[in-house]
Design an enzyme around this catalytic site. Structure first.
Site, short mmCIF file in Angstrom:
data_model
loop_
_atom_site.label_atom_id
_atom_site.label_comp_id
_atom_site.label_asym_id
_atom_site.label_seq_id
_atom_site.Cartn_x
_atom_site.Cartn_y
_atom_site.Cartn_z
N TRP A 81 52.94 37.49 37.66
CA TRP A 81 53.35 38.58 38.55
C TRP A 81 54.01 37.98 39.79
O TRP A 81 53.50 37.02 40.38
CB TRP A 81 52.14 39.42 38.92
CG TRP A 81 52.43 40.54 39.88
CD1 TRP A 81 53.43 41.47 39.78
CD2 TRP A 81 51.70 40.86 41.07
NE1 TRP A 81 53.37 42.34 40.84
CE2 TRP A 81 52.32 41.99 41.63
CE3 TRP A 81 50.59 40.30 41.69
CZ2 TRP A 81 51.86 42.58 42.81
CZ3 TRP A 81 50.13 40.88 42.86
CH2 TRP A 81 50.75 42.00 43.41
N ASP A 113 42.79 38.64 36.77
CA ASP A 113 43.53 39.77 37.32
C ASP A 113 43.55 40.88 36.27
O ASP A 113 44.21 40.75 35.24
CB ASP A 113 44.94 39.33 37.69
CG ASP A 113 45.71 40.40 38.48
OD1 ASP A 113 45.25 41.54 38.54
OD2 ASP A 113 46.78 40.06 39.04
N LYS A 135 46.94 52.06 38.01
CA LYS A 135 47.62 52.39 36.76
C LYS A 135 46.80 53.34 35.90
O LYS A 135 47.27 54.40 35.48
CB LYS A 135 47.94 51.12 35.96
CG LYS A 135 49.01 50.26 36.60
CD LYS A 135 48.48 49.38 37.71
CE LYS A 135 49.53 48.48 38.31
NZ LYS A 135 49.01 47.67 39.43
#
Length: 398
Positions: free
Chosen positions: A130, A212, A247
């Site tokens: 990311w 993560d 999300k």
């Protein structure tokens, strides 16, 4: 005072969003933005979230501060969702969890904690990872190193090279960051056998894993997506987990996430948690309330929780269905490249294997906006644009 300062270049993905908005082509497609979209191109508010907000509007009695760690009752919500209800690690007290402003806030607190307390620890991240990982940890003074991950020749995982690099270069006390599922940006996930090997290596080398978990529920299922994380947690002495509710609850702008710390004993966990509290106080003082209140309201109601689980499955099934459609239609378009690997990727993103030149041609000639790396946001594909997308890719790739 500021005359010596020079402007820095902005985030290229944010620039891509702006360029798409300014494009007047009615056929334009945005495959850059990293948020879930439905078939109409909208990011909807989940029905379960709307119902929870209605309850809060009726019952909420105060807007006072929550405290450094957020709402006390939210700690259990984080742990049950990430580690699984009834997990003995939770009941043993070896895990402590705090609410944070999104998954990004969790990573920032983890970075500050590592910098201040794990001297000389380096952070290992996948290549690629990311885009904000390196910035977050560099800003905290943590050196960031990378291990091989994506193979552009096979559009798959370079696991043997990954482990060879880590075995050769990772030092005791270093931190190893891995994505729990739906790897951002590649969509290529570690498999169960990979998690087993990495877990054994962490124990052998004396590393601290940092997982993560930003996309739980968007791959294969709420529990299936974190099976590797839970295996690792059950077999290591210490661990950090940053998770996001943005999300899977669709509450991006509410900035709701969590940071969990697993220690060898309950006493160690509590001591480390107090230090994390200091990092929070010096950073943003305390987290916002609304997103966590929404999540807690849903998770504490059997009816709302069941409805939410159905909605998460709906988003997941749409994304996985789009992957199948994309592969089928690309093949039918006569494109020379084999895109079947897209089916095996998971989550919202796909490393498409398109070159920089092809990406720029798609952007300039067809108003199709894809990141320079070739990363596509799959949820930007819809029944309305998939034919145009596949035809355009076929023209560009040949």
């Amino acid at each position: 005072m500021f005359k010596h300062l020079k402007a820095v270049s902005g985030d290229p993905l944010l620039a891509l969003i702006v360029a798409h908005k300014q494009d007047l082509n009615p056929k334009k497609i945005d495959l850059g933005v990293g948020v879930y979209k439905n078939d109409h191109g909208d990011t909807p508010i989940l029905n379960s979230v709307k119902k929870a907000e209605a309850i809060l509007l009726e019952q909420e009695e105060s807007k006072s501060y929550l405290g450094i760690y957020g709402a006390a009752e939210f700690e259990t919500v984080i742990q049950n969702l990430v580690f699984g209800e009834g997990n003995p690690l939770i009941t043993s007290g070896r895990i402590r969890s705090t609410q944070t402003p999104g998954g990004t806030g969790a990573l920032k607190v983890a970075a500050d904690f590592i910098s201040a307390n794990l001297k000389n620890a380096r952070l290992w991240v996948s290549d690629p990872t990311w885009g904000n990982h390196e910035s977050i940890f560099n800003s905290a003074g943590v050196e960031v190193k990378s291990y091989p991950y994506y193979n552009p020749e096979t559009n798959g995982l370079r696991f043997e090279e990954m482990m060879a690099t880590l075995r050769a270069e990772a030092k005791e006390g270093d931190v190893l960051l891995v994505h729990a599922c739906c790897h951002n940006p590649t969509g290529i996930d570690l498999q169960p056998e990979h998690w087993n090997i990495i877990t054994d290596f962490i124990n052998e080398r004396g590393l601290l894993p940092l997982v993560d978990a930003a996309y739980q529920g968007f791959g294969d299922g709420l529990d299936a997506d974190l099976a590797g994380l839970r295996h690792m947690a059950a077999n290591v002495k210490s661990m950090l987990v940053a998770n996001s509710f943005s999300k899977n609850f669709g509450i991006y702008r509410e900035r709701c996430g969590g940071l969990s710390i697993l220690a060898e004993t309950k006493e160690e966990a509590n001591a480390a948690f107090s230090i994390i509290g200091q990092a929070i106080r010096a950073n943003y003082s305390m987290p916002p309330a609304h997103g966590a209140a929404v999540v807690y309201t849903i998770m504490s109601s059997p009816e709302l929780k069941a409805e939410w689980e159905v909605e998460v499955a709906g988003m997941r099934n749409r994304i996985n269905g789009l992957r199948d459609k994309l592969v089928t239609k690309l093949a039918a378009s006569g494109v020379s490249k084999d895109f079947s690997f897209i089916k095996n990727q998971r989550g919202m993103f796909s490393y498409s294997g398109l070159t920089l030149e092809q990406v720029h041609t798609l952007r300039n000639d067809y108003s199709i906006y894809i990141a320079d790396s070739g990363r596509m946001s799959i949820s930007g594909v819809s029944d309305n644009n998939i034919d145009y997308l596949c035809e355009s890719i076929a023209k560009v790739v040949g």
